[in-house]
Design a protein around this motif. Structure first.
Motif, short mmCIF file in Angstrom:
data_model
loop_
_atom_site.label_atom_id
_atom_site.label_comp_id
_atom_site.label_asym_id
_atom_site.label_seq_id
_atom_site.Cartn_x
_atom_site.Cartn_y
_atom_site.Cartn_z
N ASN A 164 0.96 -1.29 0.13
CA ASN A 164 0.06 0.06 0.06
C ASN A 164 0.76 1.21 -0.08
OD1 ASN A 164 -2.55 -1.14 -0.02
ND2 ASN A 164 -3.00 -1.09 2.06
N GLU B 289 2.26 1.77 -3.52
CA GLU B 289 1.33 2.10 -4.32
C GLU B 289 0.79 3.51 -4.34
OE1 GLU B 289 -0.47 -2.21 -5.19
OE2 GLU B 289 -1.53 -0.86 -3.91
N GLY C 84 -6.70 -5.64 0.91
CA GLY C 84 -5.48 -5.65 1.97
C GLY C 84 -5.50 -5.06 3.11
MG LIG Z 1 -3.66 -2.87 -0.55
#
Ligand SMILES: [Mg+2]
Ligand SMILES: Nc1ncnc2c1ncn2[C@@H]1O[C@H](COP(=O)(O)OP(=O)(O)OP(=O)(O)O)[C@@H](O)[C@H]1O
Length: 512
Positions: free
Chosen positions: A422, A425, A478
């Motif tokens: 995360n 990203e 996630g």
């Molecule tokens: Mg994620």
């Protein structure tokens, strides 16, 4: 009676003395007649004897007896010449014993000194608040006021005492409640200036309050609509039954508060506003708990659903995938090979989502083993570095000295991977991710920090909810998985986010 005098001189001397005594007796009689004297104190060999004279200035005597205050007249040497019954009651001494005692018997050394000095000035007035005591035992808290009156060559002191014992007791009682209350309580004048604040209020605001403007030192915003709310509105009777408000302290710590504010009037029948009394109940922890409970409820529901339908969806998918593979090998579908390939890939992607979804199952078993979280990070780091390289970001580990704990290695790897992914990203230009571990008495903390743009404000309260995503192609699972893993390890996840970056803290309990 025949007396023998040794000399004419002795006779003359005695004669002179007798004349003096006669003159003094006349003076006393002259004073008694108009009522200037209340009592006579006669010194005798066996001790003092006092005579209270009745009838002198009768009207004033009745008035003095009816007074709520205690009053007394004091001779220049401090002897009490007269007192009313209330005076005797306040000093807790039988009335007949008070007269003839010294006023200094009832005063503390420092008040004694001040009073003696006042009497010695022979004029003026004296006013003080003090305690009366007898034989070092407390009698009463009083306001003492006195005036000196010159009569002939003598000075007489008139003294009035007002008993404040009950009032002081009730004030101390109220003060104690005020000081001991766990809830911040603040009293303001009618302009909103703080005149009293209890220790709980000072501790919450973290600074001095008395003398400051309430609205300026404690800016409050309504929880329901975010609108600023002042003391005036909070004390409005229609709202005074408790409104939820937000308050951010100067150091940035935020509080959820329940504010109760009331107007304070001169008395019940009079609506003349004197000030406000405000109680602020800290409900920050309750709000967090409610928020957390709602999130866990959602997670549990999804977990139950996942466990229930995950397998049922997977089985038919396996069949479909099997047939697609079969068609792929057949000559007559050679032209459709690419589409069949895409179909299989899409099925695999769906399968992956189901696998993750299944890991949300409420009662998923974990296998905790003793170990050190640093070991897991160490083993995972090359993989994370490769990932970072692919994104063009930097990653570093800042490993602290932490005690061993009990955890499921596979699960925690998943958690770290999800958080780091995360973070990667979230950052579009060259960013940097830091994985940190540290420990204190309360917790072992694993933190994943990035230099990204922060979590969008609109999704922040719902973070961790399954399928919540802002990413094209993201599944939004996630973080749900991370929360589930943390929960099954008895750990807590906290988030700090701003436009300069985001940090996820996973706090594990310290195992004794
Ligand atoms: Mg994620
Ligand atoms: N470090 C972060 N910085 C900014 N936003 C974040 C960060 N971590 C999570 N988010 C936000 O939270 C959302 C949910 O994250 P989550 O990991 O649950 O799902 P996702 O990353 O969108 O999809 P996936 O299931 O592939 O992980 C993200 O879409 C993103 O908007």
């Amino acid at each position: 009676m025949i007396r023998k005098y040794r000399s004419v001189n002795a006779l003359l001397k005695e004669n002179k003395q007798l004349r003096q005594q006669l003159a003094e007796a006349r003076r006393i009689l002259d004073a008694i007649k108009p009522g200037d004297i209340d009592a006579l104190l006669v010194a005798e060999a066996a001790g003092g004897q006092d005579y209270i004279l009745k009838g002198a200035n009768h009207i004033y005597r009745v008035l003095v007896e009816e007074m709520q205050e205690g009053c007394a007249t004091i001779a220049a040497n401090g002897t009490i010449l007269f007192c009313n019954k209330n005076f005797a009651d306040i000093v807790k001494t039988p009335f007949e014993k008070v007269i003839g005692l010294s006023i200094y018997n009832f005063l503390k050394p420092k008040d004694r000194e001040a009073f003696a000095f006042f009497i010695s000035t022979r004029t003026g007035r004296f006013y003080t608040e003090c305690s009366f005591e007898i034989n070092d035992k407390f009698c009463a808290s009083v306001i003492l006021s006195a005036s000196n009156i010159a009569i002939g060559g003598d000075t007489l002191t008139c003294l009035v005492i007002t008993d404040l014992t009950e009032q002081r007791r009730s004030e101390r009682f109220t003060q104690m409640i005020f000081n001991q209350a766990k809830e911040p309580i603040i009293a303001c004048d009618k302009n909103g200036q703080i005149i009293q604040a209890n220790p709980a209020a000072v501790a919450m605001v973290g600074g001095q309050l008395v003398g400051h403007d309430f609205d300026r030192v404690i800016p409050l915003f309504r929880e329901d609509n975010g609108v600023r709310i002042g003391l005036n509105q909070a004390a409005d009777s229609s709202l005074s039954c408790g409104i939820e408000v937000k308050y951010e302290r100067q150091d940035g710590k935020a509080f959820n508060l329940l504010i109760n504010a009331g107007q304070f009037n001169a008395n019940e029948a009079d609506d003349n506003l004197i000030g406000y009394v405000v109680t602020l109940t800290d409900i920050t922890d309750q709000c967090l708990l409610v928020h957390e409970m709602t999130r866990l409820d959602r997670l549990n529901l999804v977990g139950e659903m996942a466990a229930g339908i995950g397998h049922e969806v997977r089985n038919p998918m396996t069949t479909v995938r099997g047939y697609l593979q079969l068609f792929q090998r057949k000559e007559k579908y050679a032209d459709d090979h690419e589409q069949l390939m895409v179909m299989i890939e899409e099925l695999d992607r769906a399968n992956l989502i189901i696998t993750e979804f299944l890991s949300l199952a409420k009662n998923k078993r974990i296998e905790p083993k003793p170990g050190n979280l640093n070991g897991t990070i160490h083993a995972l780091f090359p993989l994370l570095q490769a990932d970072a390289f692919r994104f063009g970001h930097e990653i570093e580990a800042d490993i602290g000295d932490i005690p061993p704990t009990c955890y499921d290695d596979k699960e925690i790897r998943q958690l770290i991977l999800n958080l780091v992914r995360n973070a990667m990203e979230a950052m579009d230009s060259r960013g940097s991710v830091t994985i940190r571990t540290y420990a204190d008495n309360q917790a072992i903390t694993l933190a994943v920090q990035d230099t990204g743009p922060g979590i969008p404000e609109n999704i922040l309260p719902k973070i961790g909810t399954p399928f919540l995503t802002t990413k094209e192609g993201g599944t939004g699972l996630g973080l749900s998985v991370c929360y589930r893993i943390a929960e099954s390890h008895g750990a807590r996840i906290e988030v700090e986010t701003s436009s300069r970056g985001t940090t996820f803290f996973v706090r594990f309990k310290v195992v004794e």
